[in-house]
Scaffold this motif. Structure first.
Motif, short mmCIF file in Angstrom:
data_model
loop_
_atom_site.label_atom_id
_atom_site.label_comp_id
_atom_site.label_asym_id
_atom_site.label_seq_id
_atom_site.Cartn_x
_atom_site.Cartn_y
_atom_site.Cartn_z
N ASN A 275 12.37 -0.66 1.96
CA ASN A 275 13.39 0.16 0.90
C ASN A 275 14.01 -0.57 -0.11
OD1 ASN A 275 13.46 3.00 2.03
ND2 ASN A 275 14.74 2.52 3.71
N GLU A 276 13.48 -1.62 -0.39
CA GLU A 276 13.66 -2.57 -1.61
C GLU A 276 13.13 -1.74 -2.82
OE1 GLU A 276 12.26 -6.50 -3.69
OE2 GLU A 276 11.28 -5.95 -1.90
N GLU A 277 14.07 -1.51 -3.75
CA GLU A 277 13.81 -1.01 -5.11
C GLU A 277 12.86 -1.99 -5.85
OE1 GLU A 277 16.59 0.05 -9.01
OE2 GLU A 277 16.87 1.41 -7.04
N ALA B 94 0.77 -1.33 -0.07
CA ALA B 94 0.00 -0.09 0.03
C ALA B 94 0.90 1.26 0.03
CB ALA B 94 -1.03 0.11 1.27
N LYS B 95 2.12 1.29 0.37
CA LYS B 95 2.99 2.46 0.69
C LYS B 95 4.10 2.35 -0.20
CE LYS B 95 3.75 5.57 4.46
NZ LYS B 95 3.93 5.84 6.03
N VAL B 96 4.33 3.42 -1.03
CA VAL B 96 5.53 3.34 -1.95
C VAL B 96 6.17 4.50 -1.77
CG1 VAL B 96 4.55 1.52 -3.45
CG2 VAL B 96 4.12 3.79 -4.00
N LYS B 97 7.43 4.45 -2.16
CA LYS B 97 8.34 5.85 -2.20
C LYS B 97 8.77 6.08 -3.75
CE LYS B 97 11.92 5.64 0.39
NZ LYS B 97 12.84 5.61 1.53
N MET B 98 8.78 7.23 -4.20
CA MET B 98 8.99 7.56 -5.55
C MET B 98 10.39 8.50 -5.25
SD MET B 98 8.93 7.25 -8.99
CE MET B 98 7.31 7.08 -9.57
N GLY B 99 11.59 7.88 -5.53
CA GLY B 99 12.93 8.70 -5.55
C GLY B 99 13.21 9.16 -6.79
N ILE C 99 9.26 11.50 -2.68
CA ILE C 99 7.91 11.50 -2.47
C ILE C 99 7.34 10.21 -1.99
CG2 ILE C 99 5.68 12.28 -3.78
CD1 ILE C 99 7.28 13.83 -5.56
N VAL C 100 6.72 10.34 -0.94
CA VAL C 100 6.13 8.82 -0.36
C VAL C 100 4.51 8.79 -0.72
CG1 VAL C 100 5.61 7.55 1.60
CG2 VAL C 100 7.85 8.85 1.22
N VAL C 101 4.03 7.98 -1.15
CA VAL C 101 2.57 7.75 -1.57
C VAL C 101 2.02 6.44 -0.68
CG1 VAL C 101 0.98 7.49 -3.43
CG2 VAL C 101 3.14 8.61 -3.80
#
Length: 406
Positions: free
Chosen positions: A351-353, A243-248, A309-311
């Motif tokens: 933090n897994e890509e 449910a929670k992802v981070k766009m770097g 940006i965390v979504v």
């Protein structure tokens, strides 16, 4: 209609006609709240033309194939009926032959809406529209989601058993029954034609289309490196991934000794590509905290992501159907002064890509649309690499091109 838009249905019985410059296989699937069929009986197509409240009518190649939905007769357990299409010719894609769906009043024939999915490429099957129930009201939504693995890919996604397809292949070898004509000496030339049956062995190749940079792939084999315009479904093993992802987003100055001040943003859109909100260095949290920004990086120096940006996808309001991630140069520096620009999607918990997209070219523009996350009708999210340069120094100037990219 545009992708994601919807209309309330003014008729209890609606027909969805699907036309294209080539002959199509059209079908309808009855889906429950979990986005799956109850059984194979909910797959309505030419070999099974009727089901509870839904019927398929063939146009015979001279008229459109149609799926008709009698909303009053659809079982209470069914939330939506998706209408799909694939080219009748084996292996043919939709590139250059975009289909058009016309939603009509099935009794009067009056047109209620039309939809032609844009920007098709390696897709060999499409979910074009869906007829769905929301709070007791029936609506139609334009979808346009493509699959690179044909109708079987759609059927599998929605829980239909497709084990019969491999049996269709053995049927091909029976083509050699014409050996009854071997008495003629010229018959040996017929066996030379027999290699043609080996061509059907090519159908297993459809999974290759994702490689060219279009089509849809998944995360089953781990981290994905995307090409421009390629799409990845954020599911693994058929279940929603997280449910929670981070766009770097990251970049480096192209010339030593120079700082490069770029700004990463995410723009949220509604089903008709209308602006809902934007998250950037001047507004670090939007949508009730479902989207948050790490803050402004003024130099671009150093390894790793420059801005994040965390979504929280599980908290994104229903009225938001698309997120476009952009990078722009507020100070007017062009992307020809930038090196190694990339974006990557990361599991915010581990933090897994998961997905990475490297921008391999540069243009003398002040903005670039890096990627988009789009909510699918099933509730899952897809990520597509965009990599399109535009003229835009502020997030406000990125809103219009971002909407166009959805």
């Amino acid at each position: 209609m545009t992708p994601g838009s919807n209309i309330p249905l003014s008729a209890a019985r609606v027909a969805v006609d699907v036309t294209a410059p080539v002959r199509l296989d059209v079908s309808g699937l009855l889906l429950t709240a979990d986005g799956k069929v109850r059984s194979d009986d909910d797959f309505i197509f030419y070999n099974q033309p009727s089901g509870p409240g839904v019927t398929y009518t063939s146009g015979g190649g001279t008229a459109p194939d149609a799926v008709t939905v009698d909303t009053a007769a659809v079982p209470a357990a069914i939330e939506k009926i998706v209408v799909t299409a694939s080219p009748d010719a084996a292996g043919q894609t939709f590139q250059g032959i975009e289909p058009t769906a016309t939603v009509r009043d099935a009794d009067s024939g009056a047109v209620l809406a039309t939809f032609t999915p844009p920007r098709l490429g390696a897709e060999t099957a499409l979910v074009i529209v869906e007829v769905y129930r929301r709070n007791g009201v029936w609506k139609a939504r334009a979808v346009g989601q493509g699959y690179a693995d044909g109708l079987a890919g759609i059927a599998t996604d929605f829980g239909v058993s497709v084990e019969e397809e491999p049996q269709a292949a053995p049927a091909a070898p029976q083509a050699p029954t014409p050996p009854s004509a071997p008495s003629a000496p010229s018959a040996p030339s017929a066996p030379v034609a027999a290699p043609a049956p080996s061509a059907p062995a090519a159908p297993p190749a459809p999974p290759a289309p994702p490689a060219p940079g279009t089509g849809k792939i998944n995360l089953d084999k781990g981290r994905v490196s995307l090409q421009k315009n390629q799409t990845v479904s954020l599911v693994k093993g058929g279940a929603p991934l997280l449910a929670k992802v981070k766009m770097g987003l990251g970049w480096e100055p192209a010339y030593r000794g120079r700082d490069i001040d770029l700004d990463a943003s995410v723009i949220a859109y509604g089903p008709q590509r209308d602006l809902v909100d934007a998250c950037y260095f001047g507004k670090l949290s939007i949508l009730g905290g479902a989207v948050t920004h790490s803050g402004d990086n003024l130099t671009g120096e150093g390894a790793g992501d420059d801005e994040e940006i965390v979504v929280d996808l599980g908290r994104i309001p229903q009225e938001v159907t698309g997120l476009v991630f952009t990078v722009n140069s507020f100070t007017g520096q062009k992307f020809t002064e930038v090196a190694k620009a990339y974006c990557r999607l990361v599991d915010a918990t581990t933090n897994e890509e998961l997905v990475r997209f490297d921008l391999t070219n540069a243009e003398a523009r002040t903005g670039v649309m890096m990627a988009k996350l789009v909510r699918q009708f099933s509730g899952e999210w897809d990520m597509t690499a965009i990599g399109e340069f535009v003229k835009g120094r502020t997030v406000r100037e990125m809103v219009k091109p971002g909407a166009k990219a959805l």
